[in-house]
Design a protein around this motif. Sequence first.
Motif, PDB file in Angstrom:
ATOM      1  N   LEU A 173      -1.155   4.261 -12.232  1.00 10.76           N
ATOM      2  CA  LEU A 173      -0.026   3.408 -11.870  1.00 10.76           C
ATOM      3  C   LEU A 173       0.324   3.613 -10.404  1.00 10.76           C
ATOM      4  CD1 LEU A 173       2.139   1.397 -12.747  1.00 10.76           C
ATOM      5  CD2 LEU A 173       3.549   3.342 -13.475  1.00 10.76           C
ATOM      6  N   GLY A 174       0.293   4.867  -9.955  1.00 11.69           N
ATOM      7  CA  GLY A 174       0.536   5.136  -8.544  1.00 11.69           C
ATOM      8  C   GLY A 174      -0.516   4.487  -7.666  1.00 11.69           C
ATOM      9  N   ALA A 175      -1.787   4.560  -8.090  1.00  8.76           N
ATOM     10  CA  ALA A 175      -2.873   3.935  -7.325  1.00  8.76           C
ATOM     11  C   ALA A 175      -2.715   2.422  -7.294  1.00  8.76           C
ATOM     12  CB  ALA A 175      -4.220   4.310  -7.942  1.00  8.76           C
ATOM     13  N   LEU A 176      -2.256   1.839  -8.401  1.00 10.86           N
ATOM     14  CA  LEU A 176      -2.073   0.389  -8.466  1.00 10.86           C
ATOM     15  C   LEU A 176      -0.986  -0.061  -7.496  1.00 10.86           C
ATOM     16  CD1 LEU A 176      -2.786  -2.305  -9.840  1.00 10.86           C
ATOM     17  CD2 LEU A 176      -1.047  -1.784 -11.561  1.00 10.86           C
ATOM     18  N   ILE A 177       0.154   0.644  -7.512  1.00 11.68           N
ATOM     19  CA  ILE A 177       1.252   0.293  -6.614  1.00 11.68           C
ATOM     20  C   ILE A 177       0.831   0.460  -5.159  1.00 11.68           C
ATOM     21  CG2 ILE A 177       3.580   0.946  -5.868  1.00 11.68           C
ATOM     22  CD1 ILE A 177       4.162   1.719  -8.758  1.00 11.68           C
ATOM     23  N   THR A 178       0.126   1.543  -4.876  1.00 11.80           N
ATOM     24  CA  THR A 178      -0.354   1.788  -3.520  1.00 11.80           C
ATOM     25  C   THR A 178      -1.295   0.683  -3.060  1.00 11.80           C
ATOM     26  OG1 THR A 178      -0.198   4.176  -3.885  1.00 11.80           O
ATOM     27  CG2 THR A 178      -1.520   3.451  -2.026  1.00 11.80           C
ATOM     28  N   SER A 179      -2.191   0.252  -3.946  1.00 13.56           N
ATOM     29  CA  SER A 179      -3.137  -0.814  -3.599  1.00 13.56           C
ATOM     30  C   SER A 179      -2.416  -2.123  -3.331  1.00 13.56           C
ATOM     31  CB  SER A 179      -4.151  -0.998  -4.735  1.00 13.56           C
ATOM     32  OG  SER A 179      -4.920   0.166  -4.926  1.00 13.56           O
ATOM     33  N   VAL A 180      -1.404  -2.420  -4.154  1.00 15.86           N
ATOM     34  CA  VAL A 180      -0.641  -3.663  -3.974  1.00 15.86           C
ATOM     35  C   VAL A 180       0.062  -3.660  -2.614  1.00 15.86           C
ATOM     36  CG1 VAL A 180       1.358  -4.969  -4.790  1.00 15.86           C
ATOM     37  CG2 VAL A 180      -0.333  -4.131  -6.421  1.00 15.86           C
ATOM     38  N   ILE A 181       0.703  -2.532  -2.278  1.00 20.25           N
ATOM     39  CA  ILE A 181       1.396  -2.437  -0.991  1.00 20.25           C
ATOM     40  C   ILE A 181       0.409  -2.507   0.163  1.00 20.25           C
ATOM     41  CG2 ILE A 181       2.799  -0.924   0.463  1.00 20.25           C
ATOM     42  CD1 ILE A 181       4.183   0.069  -2.040  1.00 20.25           C
ATOM     43  N   LEU A 182      -0.764  -1.896  -0.030  1.00 24.03           N
ATOM     44  CA  LEU A 182      -1.794  -1.929   1.008  1.00 24.03           C
ATOM     45  C   LEU A 182      -2.286  -3.350   1.248  1.00 24.03           C
ATOM     46  CD1 LEU A 182      -3.465  -0.211   2.908  1.00 24.03           C
ATOM     47  CD2 LEU A 182      -5.090   0.161   1.064  1.00 24.03           C
ATOM     48  N   LEU A 183      -2.531  -4.076   0.166  1.00 25.67           N
ATOM     49  CA  LEU A 183      -2.952  -5.474   0.300  1.00 25.67           C
ATOM     50  C   LEU A 183      -1.852  -6.325   0.930  1.00 25.67           C
ATOM     51  CD1 LEU A 183      -4.759  -5.994  -3.133  1.00 25.67           C
ATOM     52  CD2 LEU A 183      -5.841  -6.025  -0.893  1.00 25.67           C
ATOM     53  N   GLY A 184      -0.618  -6.115   0.445  1.00 26.42           N
ATOM     54  CA  GLY A 184       0.508  -6.880   0.988  1.00 26.42           C
ATOM     55  C   GLY A 184       0.727  -6.587   2.458  1.00 26.42           C
ATOM     56  N   GLY A 185       0.628  -5.297   2.828  1.00 28.12           N
ATOM     57  CA  GLY A 185       0.814  -4.939   4.232  1.00 28.12           C
ATOM     58  C   GLY A 185      -0.241  -5.548   5.125  1.00 28.12           C
ATOM     59  N   ILE A 212      -9.599  -3.940   5.658  1.00 24.86           N
ATOM     60  CA  ILE A 212      -8.866  -3.170   4.654  1.00 24.86           C
ATOM     61  C   ILE A 212      -8.714  -3.963   3.358  1.00 24.86           C
ATOM     62  CG2 ILE A 212      -6.646  -2.104   4.104  1.00 24.86           C
ATOM     63  CD1 ILE A 212      -8.471  -0.538   6.020  1.00 24.86           C
ATOM     64  N   ILE A 213      -8.465  -5.254   3.463  1.00 17.71           N
ATOM     65  CA  ILE A 213      -8.380  -6.097   2.261  1.00 17.71           C
ATOM     66  C   ILE A 213      -9.711  -6.065   1.519  1.00 17.71           C
ATOM     67  CG2 ILE A 213      -8.163  -8.476   1.440  1.00 17.71           C
ATOM     68  CD1 ILE A 213      -6.132  -8.931   3.689  1.00 17.71           C
ATOM     69  N   TYR A 214     -10.789  -6.137   2.278  1.00 18.05           N
ATOM     70  CA  TYR A 214     -12.129  -6.105   1.688  1.00 18.05           C
ATOM     71  C   TYR A 214     -12.385  -4.790   0.958  1.00 18.05           C
ATOM     72  CZ  TYR A 214     -17.219  -5.524   1.623  1.00 18.05           C
ATOM     73  OH  TYR A 214     -18.509  -5.262   1.241  1.00 18.05           O
ATOM     74  N   LYS A 215     -11.914  -3.671   1.536  1.00 14.82           N
ATOM     75  CA  LYS A 215     -12.136  -2.366   0.936  1.00 14.82           C
ATOM     76  C   LYS A 215     -11.171  -2.075  -0.224  1.00 14.82           C
ATOM     77  CE  LYS A 215     -14.519   0.496   2.254  1.00 14.82           C
ATOM     78  NZ  LYS A 215     -15.897   0.878   1.853  1.00 14.82           N
ATOM     79  N   THR A 216      -9.968  -2.617  -0.153  1.00 21.99           N
ATOM     80  CA  THR A 216      -8.942  -2.312  -1.154  1.00 21.99           C
ATOM     81  C   THR A 216      -9.099  -3.142  -2.418  1.00 21.99           C
ATOM     82  OG1 THR A 216      -7.400  -1.773   0.627  1.00 21.99           O
ATOM     83  CG2 THR A 216      -6.453  -2.104  -1.547  1.00 21.99           C
ATOM     84  N   TRP A 217      -9.563  -4.371  -2.286  1.00 21.35           N
ATOM     85  CA  TRP A 217      -9.626  -5.273  -3.423  1.00 21.35           C
ATOM     86  C   TRP A 217     -10.411  -4.701  -4.606  1.00 21.35           C
ATOM     87  CZ3 TRP A 217      -7.069  -8.973  -5.534  1.00 21.35           C
ATOM     88  CH2 TRP A 217      -7.661  -9.740  -6.552  1.00 21.35           C
ATOM     89  N   PRO A 218     -11.606  -4.092  -4.401  1.00 22.73           N
ATOM     90  CA  PRO A 218     -12.328  -3.522  -5.543  1.00 22.73           C
ATOM     91  C   PRO A 218     -11.541  -2.430  -6.258  1.00 22.73           C
ATOM     92  CG  PRO A 218     -13.795  -3.750  -3.661  1.00 22.73           C
ATOM     93  CD  PRO A 218     -12.406  -4.002  -3.163  1.00 22.73           C
ATOM     94  N   LEU A 219     -10.846  -1.573  -5.509  1.00 21.35           N
ATOM     95  CA  LEU A 219     -10.028  -0.525  -6.122  1.00 21.35           C
ATOM     96  C   LEU A 219      -8.898  -1.128  -6.942  1.00 21.35           C
ATOM     97  CD1 LEU A 219      -9.209   2.476  -6.405  1.00 21.35           C
ATOM     98  CD2 LEU A 219      -7.877   2.197  -4.300  1.00 21.35           C
ATOM     99  N   PHE A 220      -8.243  -2.132  -6.392  1.00 18.14           N
ATOM    100  CA  PHE A 220      -7.167  -2.824  -7.102  1.00 18.14           C
ATOM    101  C   PHE A 220      -7.691  -3.488  -8.373  1.00 18.14           C
ATOM    102  CE2 PHE A 220      -5.163  -7.005  -7.790  1.00 18.14           C
ATOM    103  CZ  PHE A 220      -3.881  -6.600  -8.144  1.00 18.14           C
ATOM    104  N   LYS A 221      -8.812  -4.187  -8.257  1.00 20.16           N
ATOM    105  CA  LYS A 221      -9.396  -4.903  -9.392  1.00 20.16           C
ATOM    106  C   LYS A 221      -9.802  -3.933 -10.505  1.00 20.16           C
ATOM    107  CE  LYS A 221     -13.095  -8.242 -10.427  1.00 20.16           C
ATOM    108  NZ  LYS A 221     -13.902  -7.414 -11.348  1.00 20.16           N
ATOM    109  N   GLU A 222     -10.448  -2.822 -10.138  1.00 18.79           N
ATOM    110  CA  GLU A 222     -10.897  -1.863 -11.142  1.00 18.79           C
ATOM    111  C   GLU A 222      -9.715  -1.198 -11.846  1.00 18.79           C
ATOM    112  OE1 GLU A 222     -13.819   2.073 -11.505  1.00 18.79           O
ATOM    113  OE2 GLU A 222     -13.544   1.058  -9.577  1.00 18.79           O
TER     114      GLU A 222
END
Length: 382
Positions: free
Chosen positions: A173-185, A278-288
């Motif tokens: 859950l922490g990783a998910l929130i972090t990924s969302v903020i990273l994508l949003g940022g 960063i979006i390119y690198k973060t998206w797979p982590l978010f999706k998984e």
Amino acid sequence: MTEYKLNGLHCNKCSINLEEKLNQFTTHTKVSVDYENSKLLLDESDVDIDQIKKILEFEKITMSEMDDTNISSEETQTVNDSHGHKHGHHHGIESIMNQKTSKKMMMVFSLNLIFSAGEFIFGFLFNSIAIMTDAVHDLGDALSIGLASYFEKISTKEANDQYSFGHLRFSLLGALITSVILLGGSIVVVFNAVPRFLNPESVNHEGMFWLSIAAIAANGFAAWLMSRGESRNESAINLHMIEDVLGWVGVLIVSIILNYTDWYILDPVLSIAIASFIIYKTWPLFKETVEIFLEATPKHLSRQKIEDTVLSVQGVTNVSHLHVWSIDGNEHAMTVTISTPKEEMSEIEAMKERIRADLSGFSINHTTIEIVYDPKNTLTKD
């Protein structure tokens, strides 16, 4: 003494309870469960191995032979002598590791919070949209890291009546929130950089240079701290830090070039490029991570291979309602219904034991197997 490999131990408390149960069936020696290395050590001449296997089956733990199963009597004595402090030692290691993770996250959290405040001030003074945008992003980083630190601590708790699989998914859950903020940022960076790309403005390149040097040092140190972690949570935060380092390297390069030219368009160009990376690198982590929460079959596992593995066990004639999902990305669970013409309980138990042992190779350690008795082979798979 004989040493076995155990699959399915998911908490230290469980291993202590298991050891107590197993030691009810010994007379002279002690059965030792090594949670840290997932091993079982016992004297087969002093225990009823069938009873041991039955307890392990009931606890959904599989036992397999090690390559080198013979332990010398001297090693055995050492194990027995050290038995009294074995668990305390492991608890100490586990506690220290958890404390280290928490401290690292709080250090990174503090660095980001302090730096984001400084960036707002200097970004305004230097008239740099890149610095102001990164300030917003760093503030988001600080908030997400604070949440991640909190969830990481919860994830180490043992299973209870409400969370029967444990609290491992809180780390996710922490990783998910972090990924969302990273994508949003990163998206915010792009939207703020586009107007500057269309209408470049001058910036204080000398101030940008010195601020970028300090930022690279701080974020580089934070990235190094998080790179030593193993959880998805720490991996997501490490990605944050790498993003920030890359962003400030871009600012440093731009400040140097602007010292000799007036190519102010380079600032938004680099910002857009880094954000896109960063979006390119973060998206797979978010999706998984989302797929784990949705209980999808882990992408590296083949449902067909798992079904074939179950069908290959002697006595299994068909398989239905096969469901495989991941608990935390590393440990997986499965439920399945199988049909069989076997009616002897000993044969059925042996069949289930074989299935669990074969599935351990897929990192499936939580299995629920429902048996449908089919004496006429009505359900036999064609």
